[in-house]
Design an enzyme around this catalytic site. Structure first.
Site: not given
Ligand code: ADP
Ligand code: ADP
Ligand code: MG
Length: 465
Positions: A116, A292, A295
């Site tokens: 990060k 990715r 959720v």
């Protein structure tokens, strides 16, 4: 074109991906751990392979076993879902080494964004605003103090490898930084095997606003608008919505362009999310990129009509995006509640066990993504999220009303869940006004629990257990 996809995950996201593959006429292979023989994803896939014991390290994190399962069943691609190996560049490399298409970005891009602190530096160079903080990692507590005194307190000491809200500590003064440094590095070392830290200015009670990105192998990059994910506990999201209430087209355009620039700078391919925090004056700062599927991707699907998992499969097949930026239209409003099997009275401690009775809501404007069923066991080995309840409406209020109705229709007996809290939030003034920020839960949780208890909810849920 892809033909057969191994889904390297479990739970609701494995089911979501298997369904999408079935709709796209792709063959599917599930992997499962011992004890998950009867899990929904195991039962739904065309084939299923046991890859080891119930501990994540033995199965869903076991790269060799997953690759062997894919090779032995003749798969040509692997979808990693989220969590587990989804942001593991060694896994992406192992896929490519075995002629398996990893449904996500290139391994080098995962590496770059996975750190990060390095990602921050890269975004700065690409002209994307970042939170004031250290240039790269800090290597001693003293160095962290120096940065903090330069940018001003309060600060956050954050792990370069952090995720899931882990490895970050607030500090309000010099002693605080020294304590935060040792606590955060110890937590990061134990959770991620990497104790590297950086320092960021703490923005007081910001909103968490993130942009969904899609990028194909031809270099086309678009964004699908924003999500507000500010209802969080322990820096982890509980309720998300799209679009962000009160967002102007102008700010959406500006931040969307920054998100696209960020993805282009990274040489990104497939679906990803650029996360920002935003202060009261609508100043926004990049915090991280998740390389990715996210959720909360369904809320974006519901307001744009774009099927994100299907786009992922198309991109991995080498096809161009099915739409251009100017074709993206946001219409109506969508909300998502992540229902977790947790005890809200014990600081959201996971609450595994058997579901004795289950009834999910349905009807107009309601979508449920889940992998639990009547009589199933919720394993203590995995993440506590068991279902996502998503509602849509022409207006935000309609989506809120439907969420109240959907949550009240839901019955989950045998385990404690976060549902009653989310239900009450749907009636709370700050939530209804749309002015809430990441400080919401800290400010309101006790009051919500008191109301729930006073109304007899706590006894009712204990009786049911
Ligand atoms: P997102 O914004 O997609 O929720 P998170 O970093 O919160 O990103 O988490 C993504 C997923 O990673 C979670 O839904 C879960 O599957 C996994 N995960 C996150 N935190 C944890 C945790 N503490 N333990 C196990 N899995 C986790
Ligand atoms: P993770 O990788 O664990 O998801 P993030 O960097 O995305 O970590 O931060 C998670 C949450 O922590 C954010 O959604 C936000 O609520 C809070 N947060 C992160 N950075 C800051 C900051 N500089 N100031 C205030 N809050 C922050
Ligand atoms: Mg994050």
């Amino acid at each position: 074109m892809l033909r057969k996809v191994l889904v390297a995950n479990r739970g609701e996201i494995a089911v979501r991906i298997i369904r999408e593959c079935m709709d796209a006429s792709l063959e599917t292979v599930a992997v499962y751990s011992k004890g998950e023989e009867d899990a929904l994803h195991t039962l739904m896939a065309g084939e299923a392979v046991c890859i080891g014991g119930p501990r994540p390290a033995d199965s869903y994190l076991n790269i060799d076993n997953i690759i062997s399962a894919a090779v032995n069943t003749g798969c040509d691609a692997i979808h990693p879902g989220f969590g587990f190996l989804s942001e593991n560049s060694d896994f992406a490399r192992a896929c490519e080494d075995n002629d398996l298409k990893f449904i996500g970005p290139a391994a080098d891009v995962i590496d770059m964004m996975g750190n990060k602190s390095a990602a921050r530096d890269m975004m700065k160079r690409a002209g994307v605003p970042v939170v004031p903080g250290s240039d790269g990692p800090v290597t001693t507590a003293e160095e962290a103090v120096d940065v903090a005194e330069q940018i001003g307190y309060p600060v956050l000491v954050k792990a370069s490898a952090g995720g899931g809200g882990r490895g970050m500590r607030r500090a309000d003064d010099r002693e605080g930084v020294i304590r935060a440094y040792s606590e955060a590095s110890a937590e990061a070392e134990s959770c991620f095997g990497n104790g590297e830290l950086y320092v960021e200015k703490l923005v007081e009670d910001p909103r968490h606003i993130e942009f969904q990105i899609l990028a194909d192998s031809q270099g086309n990059v678009i964004h699908l608008g924003e999500r507000n994910c500010s209802i969080q506990r322990r820096n982890q999201k509980m309720i998300e919505e799209a679009p962000a209430f009160g967002f102007s087209d102008q700010i959406r355009k500006k931040m969307g362009a920054a998100a696209v620039r960020a993805a282009e700078a990274a040489g990104y391919e497939n679906a990803g999310t650029i996360e920002f925090i935003m202060d009261d004056e609508d100043n926004y700062y990049f915090i991280e990129m998740n390389t990715r599927l996210q959720v909360e991707h369904p809320v974006t699907e519901m307001v744009t009509g774009v099927n994100i998992v299907n786009e992922q499969l198309r991109i991995a097949s080498g096809l161009p995006l099915s739409l251009k930026q100017e074709d993206v239209r946001i219409s109506g409003h969508a909300l998502e509640c992540r229902i977790a099997a947790e005890d809200v009275y014990r600081n959201f401690a996971p609450c595994p066990g058997r579901i004795d009775f289950l009834h999910f809501p349905a009807g107009n404007g309601v979508r449920v993504d889940s992998a639990v069923y009547n009589g199933c066991e919720i394993s203590p080995y995995y993440d506590s999220m068991i279902a996502k309840v998503i509602t849509t409406g022409g207006t935000r209020l309609e989506a809120v009303r439907r969420m109240r109705r959907a949550l009240e229709e839901t019955a989950i007996e045998g385990v404690s869940t976060t549902l009653p809290i989310q239900d009450l939030i749907m009636y709370s003034r700050d939530f209804l006004r749309g002015t809430y920020n990441t400080g919401y839960m800290e400010k309101h949780l006790q009051e919500i629990l008191d109301i729930y208890e006073a109304a007899g909810g706590r006894n009712e849920s204990t009786d049911r257990k």
